[in-house]
Design an enzyme around this catalytic site. Structure first.
Site, PDB file in Angstrom:
ATOM      1  N   LYS A   3       0.808  -1.219   0.000  1.00 37.34           N
ATOM      2  CA  LYS A   3       0.000   0.000   0.000  1.00 37.34           C
ATOM      3  C   LYS A   3       0.837   1.264   0.000  1.00 37.34           C
ATOM      4  O   LYS A   3       0.402   2.298  -0.499  1.00 37.34           O
ATOM      5  CB  LYS A   3      -0.933  -0.010   1.219  1.00 37.34           C
ATOM      6  CG  LYS A   3      -2.020  -1.081   1.150  1.00 37.34           C
ATOM      7  CD  LYS A   3      -2.903  -1.038   2.382  1.00 37.34           C
ATOM      8  CE  LYS A   3      -3.976  -2.106   2.320  1.00 37.34           C
ATOM      9  NZ  LYS A   3      -4.832  -2.091   3.542  1.00 37.34           N
ATOM     10  N   ARG A   4       2.034   1.202   0.565  1.00 41.63           N
ATOM     11  CA  ARG A   4       2.845   2.417   0.611  1.00 41.63           C
ATOM     12  C   ARG A   4       3.332   2.843  -0.775  1.00 41.63           C
ATOM     13  O   ARG A   4       3.817   3.959  -0.942  1.00 41.63           O
ATOM     14  CB  ARG A   4       4.039   2.222   1.550  1.00 41.63           C
ATOM     15  CG  ARG A   4       5.039   1.178   1.094  1.00 41.63           C
ATOM     16  CD  ARG A   4       6.080   0.931   2.185  1.00 41.63           C
ATOM     17  NE  ARG A   4       7.039  -0.087   1.803  1.00 41.63           N
ATOM     18  CZ  ARG A   4       8.121   0.154   1.091  1.00 41.63           C
ATOM     19  NH1 ARG A   4       8.382   1.378   0.669  1.00 41.63           N
ATOM     20  NH2 ARG A   4       8.957  -0.812   0.782  1.00 41.63           N
TER      21      ARG A   4
END
Length: 592
Positions: free
Chosen positions: A335-336
């Site tokens: 997700k980052r």
């Protein structure tokens, strides 16, 4: 001979419980599928058991109330399929792009064969994390991508159910079969005892592996504990010296020393819940899966699964373990790194076929320089033999580029509704017939610059607004001002007031606009950038954007089709005001 040997291995023990047509069925299947060994693939397991073993084969384990004849027919029908593949997500979150790629590769392999079958299986035995909402979300994402499955929770087939949580009785029956055949045994070690063993092994510098305390326990003691209701796990008995090798379609030959690597591993927990690898092996066997295509993180699971399959007298499927997808910093995609789920990409305006095109390229190519593929081209050209071992880097810019190629290739009847839905969602256009003409023309204007459907909102929004004062204040137009912007601006205002400038409503507007611009250039002694750039800034308030003539036409249509627009007369009035405030050298008489 290979075909006959395979069929004997698969159905040994069934003949005694099936009707007289069983032998004829076996002969027919062996004769008709002469290449059956090729499509199934094989795992090489040392000390493989003889097919003449008297233990009960797994084909007799099925849903309750299944008759032997019906079961045999269903199993044979399954094995007659040339290729059966499966996508087996755990419903504990959203569908990640890595999972979507796995589903795609399985889908492509299935669709390459006339009788190929794509199975969707939900691996939801992690009851603490699995949710039906997550399952529905994943199914919706697969539908969005157009990865339609042939069998699954919503498409019952002969080998269902397709949720592992609905197959617990099946796993317990198979575990009991392994106990009776001597391939598994009860283990009464408590968690505290196992933890003490792990600590002792680590202190001695040994791998923390189960020491087989209950492997050869006294049968009388085992019976006594079971009758007393003491909890126990069911462990698989790994033979000393056992080695397992597979011919992986992506990674080549991979092998393990089973005894040293996993030891006697658990099949059923003391709660009666089966563990992941046991469920997968049983399901792949009972569902007739011929090719397992999945991420490389599952490679180590293959050892346990092959051992279970061998004990149950099933040939291992062909395996293909695809490398991980990395972020641009070459760490595992997460997700980052931004959007990673299919639903996020859908919301951003990516097309299903563009997503499939790009995902296919994350680890595969067809040996040519081609980068844009239609769905059918992917089906025709995909091959597991061309999937590479090295990890792929997810490049958002490349995905956008691929999406843009697919967008521009869409016929208008497909693209206009997408753009219309986007503009409606943004509240920029009037719904229905009132905004239809504007949406259609706006699509044509935006099409050449769009990479995502959602880009249409930005492009159209820029056309409908008039930020001239902001552009001048930013300093972007200083060079144009120095080259005589105000002179050209006065000419634009004068032409509008004299009705010499086409206003976008004329039937032959394009030709009239081209003629007017040419006439202005001749009158002012300008051409090229010195002509076009000042006209663009004066009428659009921006330094760049779609063709100015197309924008003027769009402004006319926006008067009836858009919810908000700075129309041409308003722009001219704003331009006149700016000219009045311009430096002294620019202040010459302005009409009005």
């Amino acid at each position: 001979m290979k075909v006959i040997a395979f069929m004997t291995l698969t159905v040994t023990g069934l003949i005694s419980c099936c009707s007289g047509r069983a032998l004829a069925s076996i002969t027919y299947a062996a004769g008709r599928r002469q290449n059956i060994a090729g499509f199934l693939g094989r795992a090489r397991i040392s000390t493989f058991r003889s097919p003449t073993s008297t233990k009960q084969p797994l084909q007799q384990i099925d849903q309750p109330k299944s008759s032997p004849d019906a079961l045999f027919a269903r199993r044979m029908s399954t094995l007659m399929a040339a290729v059966r593949v499966r996508f087996a997500p755990s419903p504990t979150g959203t569908l990640h792009v890595g999972g979507a790629r796995t589903a795609l590769y399985n889908y492509l392999v299935a669709r390459q064969h006339k009788d190929g079958v794509f199975v969707l299986r939900i691996e939801d035995t992690d009851t603490a994390r699995s949710t039906r909402e997550s399952e529905e979300s994943m199914l919706a994402d697969l539908r969005f991508l157009g990865l339609d499955w042939d069998e699954g929770p919503d498409k019952p087939g002969a080998v269902g159910p397709y949720r592992q949580s609905e197959r617990i009785d099946v796993y317990k029956k198979v575990a009991q079969q392994l106990l009776e055949s001597g391939d598994a045994y009860p283990c009464f070690c408590t968690e505290e005892e196992l933890e003490a063993k792990r600590q002792a092994a680590e202190a001695a510098g040994k791998p923390p592996q189960y020491d087989r305390t209950w492997r050869d326990a006294d049968p009388a003691l085992v019976k006594e504990k079971i009758e007393a209701g003491e909890p126990y796990t069911v462990r698989f008995k790994v033979a000393p010296g056992r080695r397992v090798e597979i011919d992986d379609a992506v990674r080549g030959t991979v092998g393990w020393d089973a005894d040293a690597t996993v030891g006697d591993f658990i099949l059923l927990r003391s709660s009666g819940m089966p563990v992941y690898n046991f469920c997968v092996a049983v399901d792949d066997a009972l569902m007739g899966i011929t090719t397992v295509i999945r991420a490389e993180e599952h490679l180590t699971n293959t050892l346990r699964q092959c051992l279970i399959l061998e004990a149950l007298k099933y040939p291992a499927p062909k395996y293909a373990h695809c490398s991980l997808i990395l972020g641009e910093d070459r760490s595992k995609l997460s997700k980052r790194h931004g959007a990673t789920s299919v639903d996020q990409f859908r919301a951003q305006g990516f097309l299903p076929d563009a997503m499939l095109n790009y995902l296919a390229l994350l680890g595969w190519n067809d040996g040519t320089e081609q980068e844009v593929f239609s769905r059918q081209e992917l089906i025709d050209r995909f091959s597991l033999n061309r999937v590479v071992k090295s990890p792929s880097v997810f490049d958002m810019a490349k995905l956008r580029w691929v999406n843009g190629q697919h967008l521009r290739a869409l016929p208008d009847e497909n693209l206009v509704p997408l753009v219309g839905a986007c503009l409606e969602e943004e509240g920029m256009v009037k719904v229905g017939a009132e905004g239809a003409a504007f949406v259609s023309y706006a699509t044509q204007v935006a099409k050449g610059s769009m990479e995502l459907v959602n880009d249409a909102a930005t492009i159209v929004g820029d056309v409908l607004t008039y930020p001239l004062e902001e552009t001048l204040a930013s300093g972007e137009a200083d060079a144009l001002v120095a080259e005589g912007l105000w002179e050209m601006a006065r000419e634009v205002v004068s032409a509008f007031e004299a009705n010499e400038m086409p206003r976008g409503k004329e039937e032959d507007f394009a030709a009239l606009w081209k003629a007017w611009v040419k006439a202005v250039g001749k009158k002012m002694g300008r051409k090229g950038k010195q002509l076009f750039h000042p006209i663009r800034l004066a009428l659009t308030g921006r330094m760049s954007g779609p063709d100015v003539g197309e924008q003027i036409r769009m402004l006319h249509l926006a008067e009836t089709g858009a919810t908000s627009v700075v129309d041409l007369p308003t722009r001219i009035e704003k331009l006149r005001e700016i000219l009045r405030k311009a430096p002294v050298e620019a202040k010459e008489p302005v009409a009005g």
